[in-house]
Design a protein around this motif. Sequence first.
Motif, PDB file in Angstrom:
ATOM      1  N   VAL A 178     -38.571 -38.159  -0.796  1.00 54.11           N
ATOM      2  CA  VAL A 178     -39.444 -39.294  -0.481  1.00 54.11           C
ATOM      3  C   VAL A 178     -38.852 -39.997   0.732  1.00 54.11           C
ATOM      4  O   VAL A 178     -37.628 -40.069   0.884  1.00 54.11           O
ATOM      5  N   SER A 179     -39.714 -40.472   1.608  1.00 49.93           N
ATOM      6  CA  SER A 179     -39.294 -41.192   2.808  1.00 49.93           C
ATOM      7  C   SER A 179     -40.381 -42.187   3.155  1.00 49.93           C
ATOM      8  O   SER A 179     -41.454 -42.185   2.542  1.00 49.93           O
ATOM      9  N   CYS A 180     -40.099 -43.035   4.138  1.00 52.01           N
ATOM     10  CA  CYS A 180     -41.091 -44.038   4.554  1.00 52.01           C
ATOM     11  C   CYS A 180     -40.965 -44.234   6.050  1.00 52.01           C
ATOM     12  O   CYS A 180     -39.858 -44.346   6.576  1.00 52.01           O
ATOM     13  N   ALA A 181     -42.094 -44.240   6.742  1.00 50.15           N
ATOM     14  CA  ALA A 181     -42.073 -44.395   8.199  1.00 50.15           C
ATOM     15  C   ALA A 181     -43.270 -45.230   8.631  1.00 50.15           C
ATOM     16  O   ALA A 181     -44.224 -45.411   7.864  1.00 50.15           O
ATOM     17  N   GLU A 182     -43.200 -45.725   9.866  1.00 50.94           N
ATOM     18  CA  GLU A 182     -44.397 -46.289  10.477  1.00 50.94           C
ATOM     19  C   GLU A 182     -45.148 -45.136  11.132  1.00 50.94           C
ATOM     20  O   GLU A 182     -44.651 -44.521  12.083  1.00 50.94           O
ATOM     21  N   TRP A 183     -46.309 -44.821  10.598  1.00 53.36           N
ATOM     22  CA  TRP A 183     -47.125 -43.714  11.102  1.00 53.36           C
ATOM     23  C   TRP A 183     -48.198 -44.291  12.007  1.00 53.36           C
ATOM     24  O   TRP A 183     -48.897 -45.239  11.621  1.00 53.36           O
ATOM     25  N   THR A 184     -48.320 -43.738  13.196  1.00 51.55           N
ATOM     26  CA  THR A 184     -49.300 -44.236  14.166  1.00 51.55           C
ATOM     27  C   THR A 184     -50.225 -43.091  14.554  1.00 51.55           C
ATOM     28  O   THR A 184     -49.760 -41.990  14.867  1.00 51.55           O
ATOM     29  N   GLY A 185     -51.513 -43.368  14.508  1.00 48.92           N
ATOM     30  CA  GLY A 185     -52.459 -42.317  14.870  1.00 48.92           C
ATOM     31  C   GLY A 185     -53.888 -42.819  14.862  1.00 48.92           C
ATOM     32  O   GLY A 185     -54.154 -44.025  14.797  1.00 48.92           O
ATOM     33  N   ILE A 186     -54.800 -41.861  14.910  1.00 52.81           N
ATOM     34  CA  ILE A 186     -56.223 -42.163  15.003  1.00 52.81           C
ATOM     35  C   ILE A 186     -56.812 -42.085  13.605  1.00 52.81           C
ATOM     36  O   ILE A 186     -56.595 -41.087  12.895  1.00 52.81           O
ATOM     37  N   PRO A 187     -57.554 -43.120  13.177  1.00 48.96           N
ATOM     38  CA  PRO A 187     -58.205 -43.001  11.866  1.00 48.96           C
ATOM     39  C   PRO A 187     -59.105 -41.764  11.866  1.00 48.96           C
ATOM     40  O   PRO A 187     -59.896 -41.561  12.797  1.00 48.96           O
ATOM     41  N   LEU A 188     -58.955 -40.918  10.844  1.00 46.97           N
ATOM     42  CA  LEU A 188     -59.761 -39.689  10.802  1.00 46.97           C
ATOM     43  C   LEU A 188     -61.254 -40.027  10.828  1.00 46.97           C
ATOM     44  O   LEU A 188     -62.053 -39.287  11.407  1.00 46.97           O
ATOM     45  N   SER A 189     -61.618 -41.183  10.241  1.00 46.69           N
ATOM     46  CA  SER A 189     -63.033 -41.574  10.189  1.00 46.69           C
ATOM     47  C   SER A 189     -63.638 -41.640  11.597  1.00 46.69           C
ATOM     48  O   SER A 189     -64.810 -41.299  11.796  1.00 46.69           O
ATOM     49  N   VAL A 190     -62.847 -42.047  12.579  1.00 45.11           N
ATOM     50  CA  VAL A 190     -63.336 -42.162  13.964  1.00 45.11           C
ATOM     51  C   VAL A 190     -63.727 -40.781  14.499  1.00 45.11           C
ATOM     52  O   VAL A 190     -64.783 -40.599  15.114  1.00 45.11           O
ATOM     53  N   LEU A 191     -62.856 -39.781  14.239  1.00 47.31           N
ATOM     54  CA  LEU A 191     -63.129 -38.423  14.740  1.00 47.31           C
ATOM     55  C   LEU A 191     -64.286 -37.795  13.965  1.00 47.31           C
ATOM     56  O   LEU A 191     -65.115 -37.075  14.542  1.00 47.31           O
ATOM     57  N   LEU A 192     -64.363 -38.092  12.661  1.00 47.29           N
ATOM     58  CA  LEU A 192     -65.466 -37.545  11.858  1.00 47.29           C
ATOM     59  C   LEU A 192     -66.800 -38.133  12.312  1.00 47.29           C
ATOM     60  O   LEU A 192     -67.811 -37.427  12.406  1.00 47.29           O
TER      61      LEU A 192
END
Length: 426
Positions: free
Chosen positions: A181-195
């Motif tokens: 288990v780990s924890c990070a700040e994940w940055t990216g594009i909401p999949l909903s936008v691409l869908l």
Amino acid sequence: MSEKTPHDSELAVAGNGLLSRRLLLGLGVAGAAATASTALLGAEDPRFTIPEWSKRPGPGPSAYGDPSPFAADIQRDPGRANPLYPGGGASRSPLHKLRGTLTPNGLHFERHHAGVPAIDPRGHRLIINGLVERSLSFDYEDLLRYPMTSRIQFLECSGNSGALFRDTPVDGSAQSINGLVSCAEWTGIPLSVLLDEAGVDASARWVSAVGADAASMGRSIPLGKASDDVLVALFQNGEPLRPEQGYPMRLFVPGWEGNVSVKWLTQLKLSREPSQFRDETSKYTDTLADRTSLQFTFPMGVKSIITSPSGQMQLTPQQLYQIEGLAWSGAGRIARVEVSADGGRSWADAHIDAQAGDKSLARFRLPWRWSGSPATLISRATDSSGVRQPTRSQLLAEKGQLAFYHFNAQQCWGVDTAGEIHNVYA
Ligand SMILES: Nc1nc2c(c(=O)[nH]1)N[C@H]1C(S)=C(S)[C@@H](COP(=O)(O)O)O[C@H]1N2
Ligand SMILES: [Mo]
């Protein structure tokens, strides 16, 4: 410094040495005559010596930093390579040596089914197709132009702590037993936008995600979740994803078993039914006591672990310790963590020092004085949906022992009279 120090008995909050979380330590005060500030020590003070590193300039700035060589023992545990499983395996995060709630990128746990592919982003594509109005193909540069969002959230392999299903307690550390288990700040594009851009057909119910590694990892995700909070993540704690975490892009599916967060993401296909990939049929299914299997168990249950004192550490009698650990839940925030030092007979509320938000790791703490007699340390978390972490017997009653995945029960560290700590069952 003149105030009377309260006795442990006045600070007790539960049995066998658990003390008030309001207790302030004064460990730096070596004697009654300690001065107010070590910065003001004079040359006449015998403790005043100028260390070597203060006498001349050190190396100058560097292009990419490394940890201190004096912290070089803080490492992932990659286990042994298996020649029958090229590139396969996992490395575990050194949970017992980290503080705070974020996992440094070089110490994030890894789980690979066919090793880490060396992807040049210029040759990588992300395709969205299937039941969509228009199929789309993105390269890395295309995706970098989209607006992004950031979330601090945990990732846990559903095989984490799986050894605790076994009849005989394994002897291990917080890292070897619980380090997936780990924890990070994940940055990216909401999949909903691409869908939305692809235009999802009204008949679509599932999104199948496929990775570009040699394992061709595939997982089907219900459209409801995919269009809710899933990210196509490109950054991890502010820098591009590490190759181990899916560079140049991965799916990040908050709160769900790590396996669905497909790394090295190359295809998203919309369909009416799940794709029945290998990793959702022969693996990542939970076989129950009656030998029927649950195909999909997506959310990770509420869980906590004590990271210190923990397995393979050595305690000294009458010392004051901070019982410290991590708690998380796929259902939301951590509302409460309780700790016991007497095998679950009495409990006290731990202090939650830090928690970034929904589905992030929370860090808890409670002071404890070890008397020198046997003790059993346990933590149990309750999440914001009101669900409390089960005991091992409650979990086994529900799931049986044929299962391997999704172990979230309370774990016990047994302290013996020699001060050695072992994983035990209550
Ligand atoms: N393409 C691909 N994606 C993958 C995997 C993999 O082997 N290949 N492993 C999965 C598993 S089982 C887990 S637990 C997580 C681990 O993510 P991490 O290695 O970044 O910690 O990635 C998942 N995504
Ligand atoms: Mo996993």
